[in-house]
Design a protein around this motif. Sequence first.
Motif, PDB file in Angstrom:
ATOM      1  N   ILE A  34       0.734  -1.155  -0.053  1.00 48.34           N
ATOM      2  CA  ILE A  34      -0.076   0.154  -0.072  1.00 48.34           C
ATOM      3  C   ILE A  34       0.873   1.121   0.016  1.00 48.34           C
ATOM      4  N   ASP A  35       0.654   1.953  -0.894  1.00 48.11           N
ATOM      5  CA  ASP A  35       1.275   3.491  -0.701  1.00 48.11           C
ATOM      6  C   ASP A  35       0.715   4.471   0.034  1.00 48.11           C
ATOM      7  N   GLY A  36       1.444   4.994   0.835  1.00 45.44           N
ATOM      8  CA  GLY A  36       0.828   6.224   1.624  1.00 45.44           C
ATOM      9  C   GLY A  36       0.501   5.837   3.035  1.00 45.44           C
ATOM     10  N   ALA A  37      -0.425   6.619   4.063  1.00 46.00           N
ATOM     11  CA  ALA A  37      -0.812   6.156   5.040  1.00 46.00           C
ATOM     12  C   ALA A  37      -2.036   5.235   5.030  1.00 46.00           C
ATOM     13  N   VAL A  38      -2.053   4.291   6.164  1.00 47.48           N
ATOM     14  CA  VAL A  38      -3.154   3.338   6.223  1.00 47.48           C
ATOM     15  C   VAL A  38      -3.716   3.484   7.443  1.00 47.48           C
ATOM     16  N   THR A  39      -5.034   3.475   7.408  1.00 47.67           N
ATOM     17  CA  THR A  39      -5.711   3.571   8.878  1.00 47.67           C
ATOM     18  C   THR A  39      -5.700   2.179   9.524  1.00 47.67           C
ATOM     19  N   VAL A  40      -5.353   2.229  10.716  1.00 50.11           N
ATOM     20  CA  VAL A  40      -5.388   0.909  11.553  1.00 50.11           C
ATOM     21  C   VAL A  40      -6.242   1.163  12.808  1.00 50.11           C
ATOM     22  N   GLY A  41      -7.391   0.106  12.809  1.00 47.97           N
ATOM     23  CA  GLY A  41      -8.176   0.089  13.709  1.00 47.97           C
ATOM     24  C   GLY A  41      -8.315  -0.957  14.795  1.00 47.97           C
ATOM     25  N   ALA A 162      -5.229   2.982  18.054  1.00 48.18           N
ATOM     26  CA  ALA A 162      -5.433   3.149  16.674  1.00 48.18           C
ATOM     27  C   ALA A 162      -4.791   4.575  15.948  1.00 48.18           C
ATOM     28  N   GLY A 163      -4.899   4.529  14.750  1.00 49.45           N
ATOM     29  CA  GLY A 163      -4.034   5.686  14.243  1.00 49.45           C
ATOM     30  C   GLY A 163      -3.645   5.332  12.737  1.00 49.45           C
ATOM     31  N   LEU A 164      -2.774   6.155  12.264  1.00 55.59           N
ATOM     32  CA  LEU A 164      -2.252   6.016  10.922  1.00 55.59           C
ATOM     33  C   LEU A 164      -0.713   5.368  10.672  1.00 55.59           C
ATOM     34  N   LEU A 165      -0.583   4.383  10.075  1.00 53.84           N
ATOM     35  CA  LEU A 165       0.669   3.814   9.818  1.00 53.84           C
ATOM     36  C   LEU A 165       1.265   4.068   8.464  1.00 53.84           C
TER      37      LEU A 165
END
Length: 195
Positions: A34-41, A162-165
């Motif tokens: 995946i390119d860019g930031a990924v949301t982690v929940g 949770a947040g962005l990786l």
Amino acid sequence: MTHTGRLLSIQTGKVRPLRVGERTLMSAIGKSPIDGAVTVGPLGLAGDEQADLSVHGGLSKAVYALPSEHLAWWQQQRQARGVTLFEETLAPGYLGENLSLQGLLEHEVFIGDLLQFEEVTLRVTQPREPCSKFNAVMGYAQAAKDMVQSSRSGFYLAVDVAGLLRAGEPFELLPGPRATSIAQALGHKARKHLS
């Protein structure tokens, strides 16, 4: 002493048919970067799927991390068994991992340890337990056994914060109780299966 590492890449996958012997099963073992930031929940990465929630996913197995250092070893195992005639390197995500980590191996990480990223905190819960789908993807029948015996399994993570990786970000390993390492937990499983 602080232990640090780096998140080299992030992968997600969609459920699709996978041939396992004479059967076709649904699986999301093949992951793509995946390119860019990924949301982690709480249940993992946005856009990632699992076919069998009885063994993958859920709160305690929301994210699967694998040391990137293992990919070359796995490629050698496949070549030694004549699975591939090519010298290609296994791509991140090929073994089903969501996170490709650098600088943290199974004997250094313990159940209950935390991986602290810029925004996200992940808690180590258990080693990966491979199945017949893993054997099918790797192309030889002993792949799951090799994973357990070599301690090259990676580990599952629960999402504590949770947040962005983002690929490329560093992480810090925050020690938990330090009772059982991932390698020790795998060794216990290997002994149980041999007896």
